[in-house]
Every structure is written in C-alpha cells, then in structure tokens.
Design a protein around this motif. Structure first.
Motif, short mmCIF file in Angstrom:
data_model
loop_
_atom_site.label_atom_id
_atom_site.label_comp_id
_atom_site.label_asym_id
_atom_site.label_seq_id
_atom_site.Cartn_x
_atom_site.Cartn_y
_atom_site.Cartn_z
N GLU A 133 0.84 -1.20 0.00
CA GLU A 133 0.00 0.00 0.00
C GLU A 133 0.87 1.25 0.00
O GLU A 133 0.58 2.23 -0.70
CB GLU A 133 -0.92 -0.01 1.22
N GLN A 137 1.10 4.14 -2.74
CA GLN A 137 0.87 5.53 -2.39
C GLN A 137 1.97 6.43 -2.94
O GLN A 137 1.71 7.49 -3.48
CB GLN A 137 0.82 5.66 -0.86
N GLU A 155 -5.26 12.40 2.68
CA GLU A 155 -6.04 11.68 1.68
C GLU A 155 -7.45 11.47 2.21
O GLU A 155 -7.67 11.28 3.39
CB GLU A 155 -5.39 10.32 1.39
N ILE A 160 -8.07 6.19 0.23
CA ILE A 160 -7.44 5.20 1.11
C ILE A 160 -7.99 3.81 0.85
O ILE A 160 -7.24 2.82 0.75
CB ILE A 160 -7.64 5.59 2.59
N LYS A 163 -6.54 2.50 -2.42
CA LYS A 163 -5.18 2.02 -2.26
C LYS A 163 -5.14 0.70 -1.50
O LYS A 163 -4.35 -0.19 -1.81
CB LYS A 163 -4.33 3.07 -1.55
N ARG A 164 -6.02 0.57 -0.52
CA ARG A 164 -6.08 -0.68 0.24
C ARG A 164 -6.52 -1.84 -0.65
O ARG A 164 -5.98 -2.95 -0.56
CB ARG A 164 -7.06 -0.51 1.41
#
Length: 292
Positions: A133, A137, A155, A160, A163-164
């Motif tokens: 992650e 990022q 963010e 988030i 991205k997760r």
C-alpha cells in the motif's frame, strides 16, 4: 521366395533392436514434452527462484537484523514449496497402487507440511500488506496531481480504500503464484513419476529382449540338431560300410576254409579222383549265384 521388385518391405528384415525402438516411440506417444523428468529438473529451479524473489521482498522487511537470514529464508522456503509437491506425488502413487508402506500416511503428513508452510507465507504476506500500500501511495503521489488531495493535505477515505484494495489485489496475486507453481510441479511429477507405467514399459522392453534370446537359443538348438542328424547319418553310413566289408571278409574266409576242408578230406580218403571231384564241385558252387 523371390521378390521381383514388387514390394520393398519384403526385402527388409525387422530386427529386435527395431522392435525396441518402435516400442519406445509408442511409449512416448502419451507423454507430452512437459511431462518429461528432465523438464521438471529444469522448471523446479526456475519456480524456486521466482517464488524466492517474491518472498525476499517480505523477508527483507521481517528480518531487519540480518540480510543474510532474509535471503536464506526466502529461497529456502521457496525450494521447500517446490520440492514438497514432488514428494507428495510420489507417495500419492504409492498410496493408490499400494506399493509403498504407509503411503497414505506419508502422503497426508507431507500435504499437511506443505499447507503449513504455504499458509505461513500467505499469512505473512497479508500481515505485511501495508508495504504494498505504501509503494502504491508513493507511486500515486509521483504520478497524480495535487487535486486528488484535500485542502489540509490528507487523503480522503475513498482514496485510502482504493489504495487498500489495490494492495490486497497484489497480496492475493503473490499468494496464489507459489501455489500455482507448486501445483505445476506436482502435476509434472505425478505424470512423469508413475512407477507402474515405468515398470510396464521396462517389462515390455524386457519381453522383446527375452524373445530375442529365445530365438537365438532355438536357432542354436536347430543348428545342433541338424549337425547331429548329419553326424548320425554319416556314422550309420560308415557302420554299414564297415559291416558289409566285414561280411565280405567273413564269406571269403569261409570259402577258403571250405576249400581247405574239402582238400583235407580228399587227402584223408586217399582217392585222387575224389579230390578232383570235390575241387570241381567247389568251383561250381563258387560260380553259382548266391540266393539270399
């Protein structure tokens, strides 16, 4: 039998080495190139290197105290994950064919060991999923504009979660990859290391060799019998000739003895005329053809 150029195959003789080569080719018809044992010897190091490289990125984060330990653990676990399927395939054949003592037990033990090692690597990947992650990022920050951030520089929740989700996708792919390579190694080993098939193939070739030896022995026996028959006939001919010669000699000696007996008898009678008469009778009897 004469072949006047009608069929070329009649001029060729199929030998036992030809039969063996034909049988070997027939045995390989159901075996694709990747099922060869040599293919597994080539693919296992490649799979181990690939899995070890993937594991190294995680082990490097786990063993911060020793870089050498991270290398050893990463490639050691990768080798174990690719060797265990080969052992499992061996014991699976033994359990199915019942040719290996405690084959089913050993199969279950090694499957359990593989699942433990593989499960540990999967758990480790998910435990360190944040490292993927963070990489996502940093790449996103380098390739996106500032409008993706809120005014205070943090963010938002949607970014988030995105991205997760991406990091979990990477972790899932890296978790499945060693399993696929292990399954490929297991499939190749299961197909190529079939002991019953190999024994049948060896017995088929051995049967051809035995047929060849039987043919050679039969030919030797036939040749010996031929020589024996010729020798017996030759000996019988010699014996018959010797017997005829002995008979002729005995008859000749008998005739001589007859003549001598007649002569002695004539002298004993003291009659010269009788001697002449006996001699004439002897000569006449000698000239008469013998009736057998």
């Amino acid at each position: 039998m004469t072949n006047h150029g009608g069929c070329a195959i009649l001029n060729e003789m199929i030998t036992y080495p030809d039969r063996k080569e034909t049988r070997k080719k027939f045995q390989k018809t159901g075996m694709p190139w990747w099922s060869n044992e040599k293919a597994n010897l080539l693919l296992v190091p490649i799979f181990s290197a690939m899995d070890g490289t993937v594991l190294y990125s995680i082990m490097e984060e786990c063993f911060l105290q020793s870089a050498l330990m991270s290398i050893v653990m990463a490639f050691g676990v990768a080798v174990v994950l690719n060797i265990l399927p080969l052992v499992i395939a061996k014991f699976l054949h033994g359990a199915i064919y019942k040719t290996t003592k405690h084959g089913l037990t050993m199969f279950a033990v090694f499957v359990a060991g593989f699942l433990l090692v593989y499960g540990g690597t999967v758990y480790l990947r998910f435990a360190y999923s944040d490292m993927y992650e963070q990489e996502n990022q940093s790449m996103t920050l380098e390739n996106t504009v500032s409008e993706e951030k809120v005014e205070n520089g943090t963010e938002n929740v949607q970014e988030i979660s995105e991205k997760r989700r991406k990091s979990m996708a990477v972790v899932t792919l890296l978790s499945i990859s060693p399993l696929i390579t292990s399954l490929l190694g297991f499939a190749i080993a299961y197909v190529s290391d079939d002991e019953i098939r190999r024994k049948v193939e060896c017995l088929e070739l051995e049967k051809i060799e035995i047929d060849e030896k039987i043919s050679e022995i039969d030919a030797a026996i036939a040749q010996m019998e031929h020589y024996m028959e010729e020798g017996i006939e030759r000996e019988l001919t010699f014996d018959e000739q010797a017997m005829n010669a002995a008979e002729d000699e005995i008859i000749a000696r008998g005739n001589v003895m007859k003549a001598q007996a007649r002569f002695i008898l004539a002298e004993f009678l003291s009659n010269p005329q009788a001697t002449t008469k006996l001699s004439e009778e002897m000569l006449l009897k000698d000239k008469e053809p013998s009736v057998e």
